[in-house]
Scaffold this motif. Sequence first.
Motif, PDB file in Angstrom:
ATOM      1  N   THR A  26     -10.311   3.987  -0.237  1.00 44.56           N
ATOM      2  CA  THR A  26      -9.574   3.104  -1.144  1.00 44.56           C
ATOM      3  C   THR A  26      -8.120   3.004  -0.725  1.00 44.56           C
ATOM      4  N   PHE A  27      -7.548   4.126  -0.253  1.00 48.80           N
ATOM      5  CA  PHE A  27      -6.154   4.086   0.195  1.00 48.80           C
ATOM      6  C   PHE A  27      -5.974   3.115   1.359  1.00 48.80           C
ATOM      7  N   PHE A  28      -6.862   3.158   2.335  1.00 45.00           N
ATOM      8  CA  PHE A  28      -6.725   2.253   3.479  1.00 45.00           C
ATOM      9  C   PHE A  28      -6.900   0.794   3.048  1.00 45.00           C
ATOM     10  N   ASN A  29      -7.749   0.554   2.064  1.00 45.66           N
ATOM     11  CA  ASN A  29      -7.882  -0.781   1.507  1.00 45.66           C
ATOM     12  C   ASN A  29      -6.577  -1.209   0.839  1.00 45.66           C
ATOM     13  N   LEU A  30      -5.985  -0.282   0.081  1.00 39.76           N
ATOM     14  CA  LEU A  30      -4.715  -0.549  -0.589  1.00 39.76           C
ATOM     15  C   LEU A  30      -3.598  -0.779   0.423  1.00 39.76           C
ATOM     16  N   LEU A  31      -3.577   0.038   1.480  1.00 43.99           N
ATOM     17  CA  LEU A  31      -2.573  -0.105   2.527  1.00 43.99           C
ATOM     18  C   LEU A  31      -2.641  -1.490   3.166  1.00 43.99           C
ATOM     19  N   GLN A  32      -3.856  -1.951   3.421  1.00 43.01           N
ATOM     20  CA  GLN A  32      -4.038  -3.263   4.028  1.00 43.01           C
ATOM     21  C   GLN A  32      -3.550  -4.382   3.113  1.00 43.01           C
ATOM     22  N   ARG A  33      -3.795  -4.242   1.820  1.00 40.26           N
ATOM     23  CA  ARG A  33      -3.438  -5.296   0.876  1.00 40.26           C
ATOM     24  C   ARG A  33      -1.948  -5.336   0.568  1.00 40.26           C
ATOM     25  N   LEU A  34      -1.280  -4.169   0.578  1.00 36.90           N
ATOM     26  CA  LEU A  34       0.125  -4.124   0.168  1.00 36.90           C
ATOM     27  C   LEU A  34       1.110  -4.227   1.320  1.00 36.90           C
ATOM     28  N   THR A  35       0.669  -3.937   2.534  1.00 40.87           N
ATOM     29  CA  THR A  35       1.588  -3.948   3.674  1.00 40.87           C
ATOM     30  C   THR A  35       2.338  -5.264   3.844  1.00 40.87           C
ATOM     31  N   PRO A  36       1.674  -6.435   3.791  1.00 42.36           N
ATOM     32  CA  PRO A  36       2.427  -7.694   3.959  1.00 42.36           C
ATOM     33  C   PRO A  36       3.539  -7.848   2.932  1.00 42.36           C
ATOM     34  N   LEU A  47       5.100  -5.387   1.163  1.00 41.82           N
ATOM     35  CA  LEU A  47       6.135  -4.376   1.333  1.00 41.82           C
ATOM     36  C   LEU A  47       6.996  -4.652   2.558  1.00 41.82           C
ATOM     37  N   GLU A  48       6.408  -5.186   3.617  1.00 39.68           N
ATOM     38  CA  GLU A  48       7.199  -5.522   4.798  1.00 39.68           C
ATOM     39  C   GLU A  48       8.036  -6.771   4.558  1.00 39.68           C
ATOM     40  N   ARG A  49       7.497  -7.701   3.793  1.00 40.26           N
ATOM     41  CA  ARG A  49       8.238  -8.936   3.496  1.00 40.26           C
ATOM     42  C   ARG A  49       9.435  -8.671   2.584  1.00 40.26           C
ATOM     43  N   ASN A  50       9.253  -7.775   1.633  1.00 41.56           N
ATOM     44  CA  ASN A  50      10.311  -7.474   0.666  1.00 41.56           C
ATOM     45  C   ASN A  50      11.062  -6.199   1.015  1.00 41.56           C
ATOM     46  N   GLY A  99      13.481  -3.547   1.371  1.00 39.97           N
ATOM     47  CA  GLY A  99      14.723  -3.461   0.611  1.00 39.97           C
ATOM     48  C   GLY A  99      15.658  -2.366   1.057  1.00 39.97           C
ATOM     49  N   LEU A 100      15.287  -1.593   2.061  1.00 40.21           N
ATOM     50  CA  LEU A 100      16.129  -0.483   2.479  1.00 40.21           C
ATOM     51  C   LEU A 100      17.063  -0.916   3.594  1.00 40.21           C
ATOM     52  N   ARG A 101      17.910  -1.883   3.302  1.00 42.23           N
ATOM     53  CA  ARG A 101      18.816  -2.414   4.321  1.00 42.23           C
ATOM     54  C   ARG A 101      19.817  -1.344   4.752  1.00 42.23           C
ATOM     55  N   GLY A 102      20.021  -1.249   6.066  1.00 34.71           N
ATOM     56  CA  GLY A 102      21.001  -0.321   6.591  1.00 34.71           C
ATOM     57  C   GLY A 102      20.530   1.117   6.660  1.00 34.71           C
ATOM     58  N   ARG A 103      19.241   1.349   6.377  1.00 36.42           N
ATOM     59  CA  ARG A 103      18.721   2.714   6.423  1.00 36.42           C
ATOM     60  C   ARG A 103      17.537   2.767   7.382  1.00 36.42           C
ATOM     61  N   ASN A 104      17.144   3.971   7.729  1.00 34.10           N
ATOM     62  CA  ASN A 104      15.945   4.116   8.535  1.00 34.10           C
ATOM     63  C   ASN A 104      14.752   3.629   7.722  1.00 34.10           C
ATOM     64  N   ARG A 105      13.962   2.781   8.308  1.00 36.68           N
ATOM     65  CA  ARG A 105      12.834   2.201   7.600  1.00 36.68           C
ATOM     66  C   ARG A 105      11.784   3.260   7.323  1.00 36.68           C
ATOM     67  N   ILE A 106      11.327   3.344   6.057  1.00 37.06           N
ATOM     68  CA  ILE A 106      10.298   4.300   5.675  1.00 37.06           C
ATOM     69  C   ILE A 106       8.945   3.657   5.894  1.00 37.06           C
ATOM     70  N   PRO A 107       8.055   4.277   6.657  1.00 42.27           N
ATOM     71  CA  PRO A 107       6.744   3.686   6.923  1.00 42.27           C
ATOM     72  C   PRO A 107       6.015   3.338   5.629  1.00 42.27           C
ATOM     73  N   VAL A 108       5.266   2.243   5.666  1.00 39.84           N
ATOM     74  CA  VAL A 108       4.584   1.755   4.477  1.00 39.84           C
ATOM     75  C   VAL A 108       3.596   2.781   3.931  1.00 39.84           C
ATOM     76  N   ASP A 109       2.875   3.463   4.825  1.00 34.44           N
ATOM     77  CA  ASP A 109       1.890   4.434   4.329  1.00 34.44           C
ATOM     78  C   ASP A 109       2.567   5.563   3.562  1.00 34.44           C
ATOM     79  N   ARG A 110       3.757   5.991   4.024  1.00 33.33           N
ATOM     80  CA  ARG A 110       4.478   7.059   3.323  1.00 33.33           C
ATOM     81  C   ARG A 110       5.004   6.569   1.973  1.00 33.33           C
ATOM     82  N   GLN A 111       5.423   5.304   1.931  1.00 34.07           N
ATOM     83  CA  GLN A 111       5.867   4.741   0.652  1.00 34.07           C
ATOM     84  C   GLN A 111       4.736   4.762  -0.372  1.00 34.07           C
TER      85      GLN A 111
END
Length: 314
Positions: free
Chosen positions: A66-76, A78-81, A83-95
């Motif tokens: 279910t997590f991998f299904n969720l990761l696939q659905r939310l990644t676009p 989370l990457e589009r929005n 919001g961590l400008r000026g910081r090291n990007r936190i990987p989507v899976d960790r978020q």
Amino acid sequence: MEDLLNIFELDESSSSSEEEEIEMELFLPNPRNLRIPSRIENFVEITVENFTNKEFQENFRISRKTFFNLLQRLTPSLERNEGLRGRNRIPVDRQILSVLWLLATPDSYRSVGNRFNMGKSSLSTCFYRVMRALNEIAPEAICSPNLMFTDCFAGYPSSVSDIRIFRNSDIYHKFITERQNYFGYDEYIIGDKAYPVTGWCITPYIDRGRLTERQIQFNTIHARTRQVIERSFALLFGRFRRLKYLDMNRVDLIPSTIIAACTLHNICLMQPDDVFGEYVNEGFAIVNNGEDVAGREDQQNEGHIRRDYLAANL
């Protein structure tokens, strides 16, 4: 829904960066010489990666599949929005994993942030962004077998009666103005005794000591049928235990957080897990704390006639 999404707009300049948080932890006065908790490096990359499927389920309250299904659905989203400008990007899976941990446990933001190697403010930002992404996919047409939520309304983050919330929901007004689009001739919804009986909402008879045997039988069958919604809420609260005490500084985000949890609930039900029953049992301990409050019998002749007809033909 647009109003719910708008509240997630964050003032990036108001939140400190991870580097600033580290500096504050290192250099602020520490009069009692308290040990500053250290962050865990590579928790996701090493520890979580080596979890067995059972361990993953126990910690995040959802299956790895279910997590991998969720990761696939939310990644676009989370990457589009991003919001961590000026910081090291936190990987989507960790978020996503950090937010699931928050929802599944009563652990503090500081504790969860240390576990996932991020500052408290960065974790808060991840939480807001994942909640926003879940709210974005909430309106999708998701299949609805038993225990799935097909409509959710969470607009009152305070103690308000069920009937008042229902009468202020979008679906109530649609039922009133567009009833023919939702109900066929023999179709209706059922509610507990806190709601008034109408032509499209059938509630049990209020027991004032004068019920007939037929009416008592109707109430018994009605209660048995209504158990599905009780099990749905038990499963929701049993899986995402933070909902029991949703203590958030921003009260305006509480409704959107509840909608996000309901969306996760539906996604998890698309791939049921082996511990389904355990979550339901845990949740019943929460949702059964209160008792029904008897509602008033509004003068809705059509509803009374339909209920009497159903009782007579059981």
